[in-house]
Scaffold this active site. Structure first.
Site, PDB file in Angstrom:
ATOM      1  N   GLU A 439       0.814  -1.219   0.000  1.00  0.00           N
ATOM      2  CA  GLU A 439       0.000   0.000   0.000  1.00  0.00           C
ATOM      3  C   GLU A 439       0.849   1.272   0.000  1.00  0.00           C
ATOM      4  O   GLU A 439       0.663   2.165   0.817  1.00  0.00           O
ATOM      5  CB  GLU A 439      -0.958  -0.012   1.193  1.00  0.00           C
ATOM      6  CG  GLU A 439      -1.970  -1.145   1.102  1.00  0.00           C
ATOM      7  CD  GLU A 439      -3.045  -1.087   2.177  1.00  0.00           C
ATOM      8  OE1 GLU A 439      -2.955  -0.231   3.079  1.00  0.00           O
ATOM      9  OE2 GLU A 439      -3.976  -1.903   2.114  1.00  0.00           O
ATOM     10  N   GLU A 514      -4.606  -8.675   1.071  1.00  0.00           N
ATOM     11  CA  GLU A 514      -5.414  -8.247   2.227  1.00  0.00           C
ATOM     12  C   GLU A 514      -6.854  -8.262   1.774  1.00  0.00           C
ATOM     13  O   GLU A 514      -7.190  -7.659   0.759  1.00  0.00           O
ATOM     14  CB  GLU A 514      -5.045  -6.841   2.710  1.00  0.00           C
ATOM     15  CG  GLU A 514      -3.791  -6.765   3.526  1.00  0.00           C
ATOM     16  CD  GLU A 514      -3.525  -5.362   4.040  1.00  0.00           C
ATOM     17  OE1 GLU A 514      -4.492  -4.618   4.315  1.00  0.00           O
ATOM     18  OE2 GLU A 514      -2.345  -5.001   4.157  1.00  0.00           O
TER      19      GLU A 514
END
Length: 939
Positions: A439, A514
């Site tokens: 991320e 995720e």
């Protein structure tokens, strides 16, 4: 004891020796765990006086070699410091504060608390003369963070990251045949992650002794190729020569199976590398009919690498490894040993209830075993390199691992961290993928992200070409990193169109790195935002986050997706989204911070595991809600489930694949029962009963496949008169222990501000306003007389050491915040005279028997507030004009005994982690509470 010129000469003679020296060393390599008996104290982030005067010296450790000052000096007096064993996390010991970091769980540590940002550690070790000529190293598995290490006052180096292992050669600084001092200064003021990271030396520390010619740090690399019933093992070994040995040595490589039986061997003669150079050598070994490593049968082998000279072993290095194949297919997902495996993974940080990040090895196994029991087969290290013991647990228990570096980049800071992680971990068969980022919103969608990813991927392949590389992406799956990463990592299907991305990049395998996150509080079934409690029913928490069921269905239905990693397996400290203070842990876990399962665990166990499952929720204690409608769910992999209330059927329902069942039930106290059927036959039932009031405390030892060790996990609960667990209990339980110690307590309550640990508080109180008067005789007073206030002068100021008085009387002050009779107050005297007499508030005090420079002060002679200390002493004399004389009289230590260990139950449960004393035959844990029957547990 100082190293003499003769000792130094012998040292360098040994380094210069070659063949003969190597033949004389028998075992070659020794590794000692040195976790025990460290001294610890807080320093200060910016006030050097409160940091024990460190970095105040005219010459600093960066100016002249060996000039470590303050606690970094080998002669520093640390007797008043706290004594402890590693691993140690000082952050978890602190109280909570609303002014503390949201992401780090509101613990009173870090930059907002400068007095709890710096930690000093000191340890003394003896190294015998027999080690002269060996290479002596200190090995740290990880220190959070920004650690500076000193040895005998010599600065060794700085490691900024809290997640890297590192090693320092101290050979030249050793006091052979005497005492040596290790000092570590830890600066945890800055965060690396946005989650709880702890503070201090939270991983293991080792002392290593090797021959000058030896296998380098993380110097082996084992790979295998499987053909039919044969595994061709390639064993690389990197030799490092820190001596002047010239000539050939023999490298003997032996493969042992799990029973210790030799299954392959190879020997060859090679030329040793030059002085301070390395050479890498490769050997081939054949293992017939290998036992493959997989998630159900985690078979392991050991490579024993021996370096021999004249037939004698000069170094031995052992490497655990497994034989297996891995493959990602863009159409059909992931394959292990040629068999399709759907990745059923979880993301996890590294902290645990009660102990923070300082996990004993046994707890690593406990956590992995909990995940395995849930049906999980994969683990993502989020978002940093793990401690080696976690990977050992995954190897031994059969858990696939994504190993992740901390930060993306192409410079030495980033690539060196990546290389160290990979070289340390690449022999673990559990690791099937490297992750080089997560991320990174600043670069994910653009050309910069592409360039960085391409560099890191190619760099990774140069270190380990056998495993693919991934990055977790969350800001859309369209361009940038997403277009070039080898294995696409999707972070949350709500952040982009996964199917569209796959259709554009059909040759790029993918997985959910995720996914399926939810907000849930264990044992809570009605959301209460005022209390910061989220219902445990699996619901879609927000537009871009899907429920666990929605997430798993999405990935299960798409063969091209290798699987998913749920955020998260366990709750963790910090990041208490969607709330803030006083929530101090996350709500994302399938289990809470203790490992107690939330109901979602049983959904996953139904569809991830292999055994029949039936789980009914909620509990059936709803006093005051009689007649009101309650949502009743069943998680199961049975064909059908029938629900009964007080033996009356409420209907049988068919279970759909990867789903669950629901009923609306008007609450009536009694018994709620679910019955599961397979092929029309009853196979399982699950019951929820309305219980009576709590009457008994129950302690049970968790035996979740934990390997034998000295650390145990104990579950605490209360039961009614019929022995039924009380799911709504919140009693406060008191604990005591014999034959061991308590490491920490927890209960999984995300809003609990209770202490995790109950340890004695140690305060160090400086002596201020230190003054002196000259005496006319060397005879020291045994009673304190009155001294003229006008004749006191600042102690040691402008002292002429060639014309000292026969003796001096000194006066100082120290403040006590309280003078409780339970406190233990001691004066640790630092020698300012040859002979000494000490008075406190006019009373003569005697030194303790075990340490003649320590004075234990009776509370009867002390008072709250200002206290006066007088020291009568005959002066020390300078031997050389440049001698630096001690002018510090010492320090006052105040030990405030800790409260008794205690913890409230949260929705029926609490956890206590205990450690058995080494020499104890058994450990006895006792528990009591007001209005409940006390109990004890022997282990």
């Amino acid at each position: 004891m100082k190293t003499t010129f003769t000792q130094k000469s012998i040292f360098y003679f040994f380094l210069l020796c070659s063949f003969h020296l190597l033949a004389q060393n028998k075992s070659g390599r020794e590794l000692f765990l040195i976790d025990k008996d460290w001294r610890f104290s807080f320093g200060h982030l910016y006030d050097t006086k409160k940091d024990f005067g460190h970095a105040e010296g005219y010459f600093s450790y960066l100016t002249k070699t060996g000039f470590g000052d303050g606690p970094a000096a080998s002669g520093f007096d640390d007797r008043a410091w706290r004594k402890l064993n590693l691993p140690h996390d000082w952050a978890v010991e602190q109280p909570f504060s609303e002014n503390a970091s949201f992401s780090h769980g509101f613990k009173s540590a870090g930059k907002n608390f400068p007095e709890k940002s710096i930690g000093w550690y000191r340890k003394k070790i003896n190294i015998p003369n027999e080690d002269l000529g060996k290479i002596i190293s200190l090995k740290f598995d990880g220190v959070f963070r920004n650690s500076k290490v000193f040895f005998n006052g010599f600065y060794l180096g700085t490691e900024e990251s809290g997640y890297n292992g590192f090693e320092y050669d101290v050979t030249a600084y050793v006091n052979y045949g005497g005492e040596n001092t290790i000092v570590v200064r830890v600066d945890a003021s800055m965060e690396e992650g946005w989650f709880y990271e702890g503070a201090g030396i939270y991983r293991h520390v080792y002392l290593q002794k090797t021959n000058p010619l030896h296998v380098a740090q993380n110097g082996t690399y084992v790979t295998s190729e499987i053909t039919n019933d044969n595994a061709l093992i390639t064993a690389e070994v990197k030799l490092l020569n820190k001596g002047h040995f010239k000539g050939n040595v023999e490298i003997n490589q032996t493969v042992l199976d799990a029973s210790g039986k030799q299954v392959a061997t190879n020997s060859e003669n090679v030329t040793a590398p030059e002085f301070y150079k390395t050479n890498t050598f490769s050997s081939k070994l054949n293992v017939k009919n290998p036992l493959l490593w997989d998630i159900d049968s985690p078979n392991l082998y050991q490579l024993v690498t021996e370096i021999k000279s004249e037939g004698k072993v000069i170094d031995q290095y052992k490497t655990s490894f497994g034989i297996r194949t891995i493959k990602f297919d863009p159409e059909n997902g992931f394959f292990l040993n040629g068999k399709h495996v759907k990745l059923k993974g979880t993301n996890n940080h590294q902290d645990h209830a009660g102990i923070g990040t300082a996990l004993p090895d046994e707890i690593q196994y406990y956590r992995i075993a909990k995940l395995k029991a849930m049906g999980s087969n994969a683990y993502r290290c989020s978002h940093h390199p793990p401690t080696p013991e976690l990977l050992d647990a995954c190897d031994k228990l059969g858990m696939l691992v994504i190993d992740e570096t901390r930060l993306m980049g192409i410079n030495d800071y980033h690539l060196n961290d990546l290389q160290r992680m990979m070289e340390r971990d690449r022999n673990h068969p559990s690791i099937f993928c490297w992750s080089v980022g997560n991320e990174e919103w600043q670069i994910e969608g653009g050309i910069t992200g592409e360039r960085i990813t391409n560099t890191m991927q190619d760099f990774s392949k140069s270190i380990d070409p056998t495993r693919p590389v991934t990055v977790g992406i969350s800001s859309g799956f369209k361009s940038g990193i997403s277009s070039v990463v080898e294995i696409m990592g999707y972070n949350y299907l709500g952040n982009g169109d996964i199917d569209a991305h796959r259709n554009q990049f059909k040759q790029q395998p993918g997985m959910g790195t995720e996914e399926g996150s939810t907000f849930a509080t264990r044992g809570i079934y009605f959301t209460d935002d005022a209390k910061h409690y989220q219902s445990a029913y699996d619901k879609k928490p927000r537009p871009t986050f899907y429920s666990i069921e929605e997430g798993w269905k999405f990935y299960a239905e798409r063969p091209y997706l290798a699987g998913m990693f749920i955020w998260t397996g366990f709750d963790y400290r910090g990041e208490p989204t969607p709330y803030g203070w006083p929530s101090v842990t996350s709500y994302f876990g399938m289990m809470d911070v203790c490992g107690f399962p939330k109901d979602n665990v049983f959904y996953l166990k139904s569809w991830w595991g292999k055994e029949p499952v039936l789980h009914l929720l909620p509990h059936w204690n709803w006093s005051g809600m009689e007649g009101k409608e309650i949502d009743v769910w069943a998680y199961s992999n049975c064909d059908e489930v029938e629900l009964f209330l007080n033996k009356k059927s409420l209907g049988k329902k068919k279970m759909e694949q990867n789903s669950h069942l629901e009923w609306k039930v008007n609450y009536t106290p009694g018994t709620l029962e679910a019955v599961g059927y397979k092929n029309g036959k009853k196979v399982l039932s699950d019951i929820r009963k309305t219980t009576g009031k709590p009457e008994n405390i129950k302690l049970s030892l968790d035996k979740e496949n934990v390997l034998k060790g000295n650390v145990s996990v104990v579950t605490v609960e209360t039961t009614d008169k019929n022995g039924l667990h009380i799911p709504t209990a919140n009693d406060e339980i008191m604990f005591s222990i014999k034959g061991g110690k308590i490491l920490g307590v927890g209960n999984g309550d995300p809003t609990s501000l209770e202490s995790d640990q109950f340890i004695d508080d140690i305060a160090l109180v400086a002596i201020s306003n230190f003054m002196e008067q000259k005496e006319t005789t060397a005879s020291l007073p045994q009673q304190l007389r009155n001294y003229s206030e006008n004749e006191w002068t600042e102690a040691f100021k402008n002292r002429d050491y060639k014309k000292q008085a026969p003796s001096y009387i000194y006066k100082g002050e120290f403040d006590l915040k309280n003078n409780s009779t339970s406190n233990v107050v001691s004066f640790f005297y630092k020698k300012i005279g040859v002979e000494t007499v000490v008075f406190v508030n006019g009373n003569k005090v005697e030194p303790s028997k075990e340490d003649f420079q320590k004075y234990v002060l009776n509370s009867a002679i002390l008072k709250q507030g200002k206290n006066t200390i007088h020291i009568a002493a005959t002066p020390l004399q300078k031997i050389k004009d440049w001698d630096v004389m001690n002018t510090d009289p010492g320090i006052i230590q105040v030990i405030t005994p800790a409260e008794s260990w205690k913890r409230k139950l949260f929705n029926g449960y609490a956890q206590i982690i205990i450690q058995k004393d080494e020499n104890a035959k058994e450990v006895v844990l006792s528990a009591s509470a007001k209005g409940l029957r006390a109990t004890s547990l022997k282990n």
